[in-house]
Design a protein around this motif. Structure first.
Motif, PDB file in Angstrom:
ATOM      1  N   PHE A  30       0.774  -0.909  -0.089  1.00 22.94           N
ATOM      2  CA  PHE A  30       0.164   0.044   0.030  1.00 22.94           C
ATOM      3  C   PHE A  30       0.931   1.407  -0.087  1.00 22.94           C
ATOM      4  O   PHE A  30       0.507   2.279  -0.528  1.00 22.94           O
ATOM      5  N   TYR A  31       2.156   1.510   0.595  1.00 26.01           N
ATOM      6  CA  TYR A  31       2.964   2.829   0.719  1.00 26.01           C
ATOM      7  C   TYR A  31       3.813   2.342  -0.347  1.00 26.01           C
ATOM      8  O   TYR A  31       3.835   3.484  -1.001  1.00 26.01           O
ATOM      9  N   ARG A  32       4.035   1.616  -1.242  1.00 33.30           N
ATOM     10  CA  ARG A  32       4.587   1.554  -2.112  1.00 33.30           C
ATOM     11  C   ARG A  32       3.421   2.317  -3.837  1.00 33.30           C
ATOM     12  O   ARG A  32       3.961   2.855  -4.070  1.00 33.30           O
ATOM     13  N   LEU A  33       2.681   1.663  -3.446  1.00 33.96           N
ATOM     14  CA  LEU A  33       1.670   1.740  -4.390  1.00 33.96           C
ATOM     15  C   LEU A  33       0.851   3.409  -4.238  1.00 33.96           C
ATOM     16  O   LEU A  33       0.836   4.633  -5.328  1.00 33.96           O
ATOM     17  N   GLU A  37       2.191   5.338  -7.504  1.00 37.90           N
ATOM     18  CA  GLU A  37       1.045   6.189  -8.096  1.00 37.90           C
ATOM     19  C   GLU A  37      -0.284   7.638  -7.337  1.00 37.90           C
ATOM     20  O   GLU A  37      -0.643   8.273  -8.366  1.00 37.90           O
ATOM     21  N   LEU A  38      -0.284   8.052  -6.088  1.00 40.80           N
ATOM     22  CA  LEU A  38      -1.037   8.928  -5.557  1.00 40.80           C
ATOM     23  C   LEU A  38      -0.829  10.796  -5.053  1.00 40.80           C
ATOM     24  O   LEU A  38      -0.714  10.946  -3.784  1.00 40.80           O
ATOM     25  N   PRO A  39       0.721  10.514  -5.858  1.00 42.99           N
ATOM     26  CA  PRO A  39       1.237  11.004  -4.834  1.00 42.99           C
ATOM     27  C   PRO A  39       0.882  12.934  -4.257  1.00 42.99           C
ATOM     28  O   PRO A  39       1.090  13.324  -3.635  1.00 42.99           O
ATOM     29  N   ALA A  45       2.035  11.346   1.278  1.00 38.01           N
ATOM     30  CA  ALA A  45       2.100  10.379   0.185  1.00 38.01           C
ATOM     31  C   ALA A  45       3.599   9.525   1.035  1.00 38.01           C
ATOM     32  O   ALA A  45       4.012   9.106   0.985  1.00 38.01           O
ATOM     33  N   ASP A  46       4.799  10.200   1.358  1.00 35.49           N
ATOM     34  CA  ASP A  46       6.088   9.578   1.526  1.00 35.49           C
ATOM     35  C   ASP A  46       5.786   9.295   3.084  1.00 35.49           C
ATOM     36  O   ASP A  46       7.503   9.488   3.675  1.00 35.49           O
ATOM     37  N   GLN A  73     -12.197   2.333  -0.627  1.00 35.84           N
ATOM     38  CA  GLN A  73     -13.404   3.382  -0.257  1.00 35.84           C
ATOM     39  C   GLN A  73     -11.881   4.781  -0.892  1.00 35.84           C
ATOM     40  O   GLN A  73     -13.051   5.290  -0.575  1.00 35.84           O
ATOM     41  N   LEU A  74     -10.902   4.597  -1.011  1.00 40.02           N
ATOM     42  CA  LEU A  74     -10.013   5.273  -0.709  1.00 40.02           C
ATOM     43  C   LEU A  74     -10.576   6.136  -1.826  1.00 40.02           C
ATOM     44  O   LEU A  74      -9.719   7.518  -2.622  1.00 40.02           O
TER      45      LEU A  74
END
Length: 87
Positions: A30-33, A37-39, A45-46, A73-74
């Motif tokens: 999830f962290y990598r995604l 992908e959503l920064p 996000a980091d 949901q996100l």
């Protein structure tokens, strides 16, 4: 819209399964995604602590992973905020 759904499903599958089940996202997946992908849609996000908090809020069955419906949901929340739809 079909291409958007295909992209979301493909994106989820690309990250899910690297650490275990191919049907769920682990914390690291999830962290990598999110960071890749959503920064621009996820604040901090980091920041692993912020992502942990976000994941906990989405993990409705408290199993430490996100299935696609929990992840969806996100996506709904982000789309609503981006479109400035009332919550």
């Amino acid at each position: 819209m079909e291409s958007a759904i295909n992209a979301l499903v493909s994106g989820f599958k690309a990250y899910a399964g690297r650490d275990g089940s191919s049907d769920t996202l682990s914390r690291d997946e999830f962290y990598r995604l999110v960071s890749s992908e959503l920064p621009n849609f996820i604040k901090k996000a980091d920041d692993p602590a912020a992502i942990d908090q976000l994941m906990s809020s989405l993990d409705k069955n408290n199993d430490g992973e996100l299935n696609f419906l929990e992840f969806w949901q996100l996506i709904g929340q982000l789309a609503s905020k981006h479109g400035r739809f009332s919550q």
